[in-house]
Design an enzyme around this catalytic site. Structure first.
Site, PDB file in Angstrom:
ATOM      1  N   TYR A   1       0.798  -1.231   0.000  1.00  0.00           N
ATOM      2  CA  TYR A   1       0.000   0.000   0.000  1.00  0.00           C
ATOM      3  C   TYR A   1       0.829   1.279   0.000  1.00  0.00           C
ATOM      4  CZ  TYR A   1      -4.509  -2.218   0.435  1.00  0.00           C
ATOM      5  OH  TYR A   1      -5.648  -2.922   0.178  1.00  0.00           O
TER       6      TYR A   1
ATOM      7  N   LYS B   1       2.556 -15.090   3.384  1.00  0.00           N
ATOM      8  CA  LYS B   1       2.809 -15.866   2.164  1.00  0.00           C
ATOM      9  C   LYS B   1       4.314 -16.060   2.054  1.00  0.00           C
ATOM     10  CE  LYS B   1       1.407 -17.769  -1.754  1.00  0.00           C
ATOM     11  NZ  LYS B   1       0.517 -18.939  -1.837  1.00  0.00           N
TER      12      LYS B   1
ATOM     13  N   ASP C   1      -3.518 -18.329   1.404  1.00  0.00           N
ATOM     14  CA  ASP C   1      -4.512 -19.037   0.579  1.00  0.00           C
ATOM     15  C   ASP C   1      -5.223 -20.117   1.394  1.00  0.00           C
ATOM     16  OD1 ASP C   1      -1.869 -19.862   0.521  1.00  0.00           O
ATOM     17  OD2 ASP C   1      -1.989 -20.872  -1.402  1.00  0.00           O
TER      18      ASP C   1
ATOM     19  N   ASP D   1      -6.774  -6.504   4.121  1.00  0.00           N
ATOM     20  CA  ASP D   1      -7.872  -5.873   3.373  1.00  0.00           C
ATOM     21  C   ASP D   1      -8.816  -6.954   2.845  1.00  0.00           C
ATOM     22  OD1 ASP D   1      -9.334  -3.933   1.985  1.00  0.00           O
ATOM     23  OD2 ASP D   1      -8.105  -4.144   0.192  1.00  0.00           O
TER      24      ASP D   1
END
Ligand code: ATP
Length: 352
Positions: free
Chosen positions: A142, A190, A223, A247
């Site tokens: 971001y 991740k 995931d 988010d």
């Protein structure tokens, strides 16, 4: 209602205040003005000790003043340090960059706290959901560092993760868990693919968790987390993750409890706090008296609790719960036949 003090004077108070708190109010874009009207009407009726200091930002400010984040709004935020902010539209693809993101960065509100809790009389897929998401709020993807390597053919975006910001949000999540007697913190990453950035975030999580031996700690790849949250959301308690994952997963969490109309949020830093709904400006329903004000109301209750005004927050929460039993006054997103106004009126009458 007593003397007027600035909200900065109250950041560290522990006793119930009997004076008025000066709070910056930014109604925002799209459905923002409608849900703001709902909150201020209910707060007035409940006698909440808030003196709103109104300012503009976002698309409305851009159109009216040529600046999506006007100087006077920034000055007020600098002065009062606590705000209730409606949703601000960010143009998609081009145009000015997100004012929401700019405010989070400017006021270093490093924790975006997004609870998702089942509410009575809401027909959602699950019962008894009670999750709290801590989204890192100042960096990740971001930061807005993007460039064209070759115009229209090759674009690049940079994600930044620092030990300092990671530690702040992870520690905030553990502190919250400890204070609220929560049992588990789950860190989402991740790190199998993003070995340096998410690897660092995960490493910090492991280190910080050692300071909280009574709280269970686990990490999980994003995931898998998305699937687990849909399959068995009750296994989670407090969740902490990076900006983009937070988010996405917080919208997913909203879906678990009945939608974006039902989840509030708080952006908290060391010396500033900005309260807002998880949802955006919902331009598809703006001006139609259809917006569900509950999400923004829940954000406002988080604001009252931050100010240690728990009694009035509890009264408003009870009135919301009572009102949810009558579908004729609730908004269509939660299966009602009512409007923003009918819901607001009913909450006001249920306050007594
Ligand atoms: P952002 O990127 O700013 O978060 P978004 O593109 O995710 O915004 P939202 O504005 O949050 O989109 O809206 C997503 C969907 O949820 C829209 O269909 C919108 O009408 C609906 N929605 C959002 N907020 C509410 C609300 N308070 N009441 C009813 N429906 C809502």
């Amino acid at each position: 209602m007593g003397v007027c003090v600035k909200s900065t004077d109250n950041l560290n108070t522990t006793e119930t205040n009997s004076f008025m708190h000066d709070i910056v109010l930014i109604p925002g874009d799209g459905i923002g003005p409608e849900i703001t009207e709902a909150v201020t009407t209910i707060f007035d009726e409940a006698g909440a000790p808030i003196n709103w200091v109104r300012h503009t930002a976002g698309l409305t400010a851009h159109e009216e003043q040529g600046n999506p984040l006007p100087e006077e709004t920034l000055d007020a935020l600098n002065e009062y340090r606590i705000a209730l902010k409606g949703p601000l539209t960010t143009p998609i693809g081009s145009g000015f960059r997100s004012v929401n993101v700019a405010l989070r960065k400017k006021f270093q509100t490093y924790s975006n706290i997004r609870p998702a809790k089942s509410m009575p009389h809401i027909d959602s897929r699950y019962d008894d959901i009670d999750l709290v998401m801590f989204r890192e709020n100042t960096e990740g993807l971001y930061i807005g560092k993007e460039k064209w390597v070759e115009k229209d053919n090759h674009a690049e975006s940079i994600a930044v993760i620092t030990r300092e910001a990671s530690e702040k949000v992870v520690r905030a999540a553990f502190e919250y868990a400890q204070e609220k007697d929560r049992k588990k913190v789950t860190l989402v990453h991740k790190a199998n693919i993003l070995k340096f950035t998410c690897g660092l975030f995960m490493e910090v999580g492991e280190e910080v968790s050692k300071d909280y031996p009574d709280i269970e700690y686990e990490d999980i790849i994003v995931d898998n987390m998305a699937m687990q949250m849909v399959m068995d959301p009750h296994q989670y308690d407090v969740i902490v993750t990076t900006n983009l994952f937070g988010d996405i997963l917080s919208d997913l969490a909203s879906g678990l409890v009945g939608g974006l109309g039902l989840t509030g949020a708080a952006n908290i830093g060391d010396d500033a706090a900005i309260f807002e709904a998880v949802h955006g400006s919902a331009p598809d329903i703006a001006g139609q008296n259809k917006a569900n004000p509950i999400a923004f109301l829940l954000s406002s209750l988080m604001l009252l609790e931050h100010l240690k005004e728990d009694e009035v927050a509890d009264r408003i929460r009870n009135a919301i719960h009572t009102t949810l039993a009558d579908k004729s006054v609730c908004t269509p997103d939660i299966g009602g036949n009512g409007t923003t106004e009918s819901f607001t009126k009913a909450v006001c009458s249920n306050l007594s």
